[in-house]
Design an enzyme around this catalytic site. Structure first.
Site, PDB file in Angstrom:
ATOM      1  N   ARG A  42     -31.954   8.547 104.993  1.00 17.75           N
ATOM      2  CA  ARG A  42     -32.008   7.273 105.694  1.00 17.75           C
ATOM      3  C   ARG A  42     -30.703   7.060 106.458  1.00 17.75           C
ATOM      4  NH1 ARG A  42     -34.733   2.682 104.567  1.00 17.75           N
ATOM      5  NH2 ARG A  42     -35.256   3.389 102.480  1.00 17.75           N
ATOM      6  N   SER A  57     -31.176 -11.099  95.335  1.00 21.11           N
ATOM      7  CA  SER A  57     -31.954 -10.822  94.120  1.00 21.11           C
ATOM      8  C   SER A  57     -31.064 -10.233  93.032  1.00 21.11           C
ATOM      9  CB  SER A  57     -33.090  -9.847  94.461  1.00 21.11           C
ATOM     10  OG  SER A  57     -33.754  -9.418  93.290  1.00 21.11           O
ATOM     11  N   GLN A 111     -33.661  -1.850  88.646  1.00 20.68           N
ATOM     12  CA  GLN A 111     -33.946  -0.409  88.627  1.00 20.68           C
ATOM     13  C   GLN A 111     -32.651   0.368  88.823  1.00 20.68           C
ATOM     14  OE1 GLN A 111     -36.676   0.942  91.627  1.00 20.68           O
ATOM     15  NE2 GLN A 111     -36.551   3.082  91.011  1.00 20.68           N
ATOM     16  N   GLU A 164     -29.432   4.042  97.423  1.00 23.58           N
ATOM     17  CA  GLU A 164     -28.301   3.591  98.245  1.00 23.58           C
ATOM     18  C   GLU A 164     -28.415   2.118  98.629  1.00 23.58           C
ATOM     19  OE1 GLU A 164     -25.654   4.816 102.159  1.00 23.58           O
ATOM     20  OE2 GLU A 164     -26.929   6.305 101.191  1.00 23.58           O
ATOM     21  N   ARG A 165     -29.649   1.620  98.845  1.00 17.41           N
ATOM     22  CA  ARG A 165     -29.801   0.202  99.174  1.00 17.41           C
ATOM     23  C   ARG A 165     -29.324  -0.670  98.013  1.00 17.41           C
ATOM     24  NH1 ARG A 165     -34.283  -2.005  99.525  1.00 17.41           N
ATOM     25  NH2 ARG A 165     -33.788  -3.638 101.014  1.00 17.41           N
ATOM     26  N   GLU A 181     -37.128  12.414  96.854  1.00 16.09           N
ATOM     27  CA  GLU A 181     -37.249  11.060  96.322  1.00 16.09           C
ATOM     28  C   GLU A 181     -37.343  10.034  97.446  1.00 16.09           C
ATOM     29  OE1 GLU A 181     -34.780   9.724  93.131  1.00 16.09           O
ATOM     30  OE2 GLU A 181     -34.595  11.724  92.277  1.00 16.09           O
ATOM     31  N   ASN A 182     -36.562  10.226  98.506  1.00 16.21           N
ATOM     32  CA  ASN A 182     -36.573   9.253  99.589  1.00 16.21           C
ATOM     33  C   ASN A 182     -37.832   9.343 100.449  1.00 16.21           C
ATOM     34  OD1 ASN A 182     -34.017   7.480  99.938  1.00 16.21           O
ATOM     35  ND2 ASN A 182     -33.242   9.439  99.219  1.00 16.21           N
TER      36      ASN A 182
END
Length: 299
Positions: free
Chosen positions: A56, A70, A78, A96-97, A129-130
């Site tokens: 990304r 949040s 997670q 990373e987010r 995974e991404n």
């Protein structure tokens, strides 16, 4: 609540273990590795570096702020995944987010799963995974597929098994990388969809691609309207061609062309003479691509 507190305390205990120079775990066979690898550990955020293999490249600031809000209220639900690269030093594999959002709200530590992997394994884990995420744009997915093929030396068949996608789906994404870079950027920014891109890829001339791309933007053309525009341009280019008596293909061929192109994941050209005889021209781009086409034609 008591259960969560106990789990958090365990994570902090493992964190202390990792900061002990006498317990510098480098491989899965090292002492105490079984207590850390695969477990959730509370890691200092400053001990984690971003992943250079991250597929990304665009992070939406608004959604990042929403995630940060949040996390401020609920914490990191997670855990992120990291790999150990040195004493008390880690590198992101995924998340990373969550990592960026945690920094935004000023967290000093984050929960993380620890993996032990080399660069190639880390690259493959990060990419695979991404790719599973739904918020990657089509070009990011295509670039991730291409990196797995180029850097991990996977064939499209092997890649299909790794990511759980049909080989034809992977091929359709990879074809997007043949689009003019301006169109690729437009797709990444959301000005056009993957459907628009798949229609445009059938136009080989980059100037013609850009001309249609500009019409899509200025006239807000749908994917279906774009497909008709591309088809009309192709038919216009075929007029006067000796390969066909009328410049257009007979209906019994024309009706099957889209399905054939979709099945083979490559543009198929047809030439038909006045007496009804003709030939199919199926291009290939590499030895692997030729073998792939040969298998499809056999089946």
């Amino acid at each position: 609540m008591a259960k969560a507190t106990k789990k958090q305390a365990l994570g902090r205990g493992l964190s202390a273990l990792l900061k002990d120079p006498e317990n510098d775990i480098r491989t899965a066979s090292d002492k105490n590795a079984d207590k850390v690898v695969g477990n959730i550990v509370e890691l200092d955020i400053d001990a984690i570096e971003v992943n250079p293999f991250q597929p990304r490249t665009n992070f939406n600031e608004d959604t990042l702020k929403e995630l940060a809000t949040s996390i401020r209220e609920l914490g990191v639900i997670q855990p992120i995944t990291v790999r150990k690269i040195d004493f008390n030093k880690y590198q992101l594999v995924s998340g990373e987010r969550r990592f960026r959002a945690s920094r935004l709200v000023g967290l000093s530590s984050v929960p993380a799963y620890i993996r032990i992997a080399n660069d190639q394994e880390s690259l493959e884990m990060a990419l695979v995974e991404n790719i599973q995420r739904q918020d990657l744009d089509p070009i990011e997915i295509a670039l991730s597929y291409q990196r797995l093929i180029d850097e991990i030396q996977l064939t499209q068949e092997q890649l299909s098994d790794r990511v759980g996608k049909k080989r034809s789906t992977i091929a359709n994404y990879l074809r997007l990388l043949k689009l003019d870079p301006i169109i690729q950027t437009g797709m990444r920014d959301g000005f056009v969809s993957m459907g628009h891109g798949r229609a445009l890829i059938n136009i080989e001339d980059k100037d013609a691609q850009l001309a249609i791309y500009e019409k899509i933007i200025s006239n807000a053309l749908s994917v279906r309207e774009t497909e008709k525009l591309v088809k009309g341009l192709q038919e216009k280019g075929n007029k006067g061609n000796a390969a066909s008596s009328s410049g257009t293909l007979p209906s019994y061929i024309d009706d099957k062309m889209n399905g054939l192109t979709e099945y083979l994941s490559t543009k198929v050209d047809v030439k038909v003479s006045k007496n009804g005889k003709g030939k199919l021209i199926i291009p290939f781009h590499s030895r692997e691509d030729f073998i792939r086409l040969a298998k499809l034609l056999k089946s």
